[in-house]
Scaffold this motif. Structure first.
Motif, PDB file in Angstrom:
ATOM      1  N   THR A  52       0.832  -1.204   0.000  1.00  0.00           N
ATOM      2  CA  THR A  52       0.000   0.000   0.000  1.00  0.00           C
ATOM      3  C   THR A  52       0.866   1.253   0.000  1.00  0.00           C
ATOM      4  OG1 THR A  52      -1.666  -1.207   1.250  1.00  0.00           O
ATOM      5  CG2 THR A  52      -1.885   1.172   1.207  1.00  0.00           C
ATOM      6  N   ALA A  53       1.964   1.232   0.734  1.00  0.00           N
ATOM      7  CA  ALA A  53       2.832   2.407   0.814  1.00  0.00           C
ATOM      8  C   ALA A  53       3.519   2.699  -0.511  1.00  0.00           C
ATOM      9  CB  ALA A  53       3.872   2.213   1.913  1.00  0.00           C
ATOM     10  N   THR A  54       3.827   1.677  -1.271  1.00  0.00           N
ATOM     11  CA  THR A  54       4.482   1.924  -2.559  1.00  0.00           C
ATOM     12  C   THR A  54       3.532   2.595  -3.541  1.00  0.00           C
ATOM     13  OG1 THR A  54       3.931  -0.311  -3.302  1.00  0.00           O
ATOM     14  CG2 THR A  54       6.122   0.026  -2.355  1.00  0.00           C
ATOM     15  N   LYS A  55       2.230   2.336  -3.379  1.00  0.00           N
ATOM     16  CA  LYS A  55       1.246   2.945  -4.276  1.00  0.00           C
ATOM     17  C   LYS A  55       0.659   4.229  -3.717  1.00  0.00           C
ATOM     18  CE  LYS A  55      -0.065  -1.474  -6.209  1.00  0.00           C
ATOM     19  NZ  LYS A  55      -1.132  -2.431  -6.424  1.00  0.00           N
ATOM     20  N   ALA A  56       1.005   4.570  -2.487  1.00  0.00           N
ATOM     21  CA  ALA A  56       0.394   5.726  -1.822  1.00  0.00           C
ATOM     22  C   ALA A  56       0.920   7.033  -2.375  1.00  0.00           C
ATOM     23  CB  ALA A  56       0.666   5.667  -0.325  1.00  0.00           C
ATOM     24  N   THR A  57       0.028   7.973  -2.491  1.00  0.00           N
ATOM     25  CA  THR A  57       0.389   9.341  -2.808  1.00  0.00           C
ATOM     26  C   THR A  57      -0.343  10.230  -1.820  1.00  0.00           C
ATOM     27  OG1 THR A  57      -1.410   9.535  -4.393  1.00  0.00           O
ATOM     28  CG2 THR A  57       0.744   8.924  -5.266  1.00  0.00           C
TER      29      THR A  57
END
Length: 162
Positions: free
Chosen positions: A58-63
């Motif tokens: 989730t953090a890698t895709k978070a903006t």
């Protein structure tokens, strides 16, 4: 990389690392069968690893959305930290641990859960004593007999001698 994403990645990495460390420690536990004393640690460590992996994903895709400085000021002013509830909870846990051997798991768990339900009930909401007592008694009995019959592990009975 922005600060928000770095923090989220760090949390995910720490969760995954803790899960893997816990799994490594659990592997060294002696096994007696498919379901034994090491079953719950295995479930917890695998669950923690999965949560860590999901957090990383989730953090890698978070903006991070653009923050409105006025919104942050309003939300923090509206809900100040509730330190008395935290201290009450820590006190209840300390009393629970201190009296667990003498009084016993079933009675102490009922008392702890009932008191904790009252502590975490919002001030503006009416305390529902009957519901809290029923939930505490059923939960305590369910946990006690699950450990005793299902896992063949003895929890302290105190003066009940059951």
């Amino acid at each position: 990389m922005d600060t928000y994403k770095r923090k989220e990645l760090l949390v995910g990495a720490l969760m995954l690392g803790a899960g893997l460390f816990y799994l490594f420690l659990t592997i060294n536990l002696p096994r007696k069968g498919f379901i034994d004393a090491s079953t719950v640690p295995y479930v917890l460590s695998v669950g923690l690893c999965l949560l860590g992996a999901l957090q990383l994903l989730t953090a890698t895709k978070a903006t991070q959305l653009p923050a409105d400085p006025d919104a942050d000021a309003d939300s923090s002013a509206a809900t100040p930290p509730d330190y008395p509830t935290v201290f009450k909870t820590l006190g209840l846990i300390a009393v629970y641990v201190a009296l667990l051997q003498k009084v016993g798991f079933p009675i102490m768990t009922v008392l702890y859960l009932y008191a904790q339900f009252i502590v975490i009930t919002p001030r503006e909401q009416k305390v529902n004593h009957i519901t809290y007592i029923i939930i505490a008694v059923v939960t305590s009995a369910l946990i006690f007999f699950t450990f005793r019959q299902g896992f063949d592990l003895m929890l302290p009975t105190g003066f009940l001698k059951i």
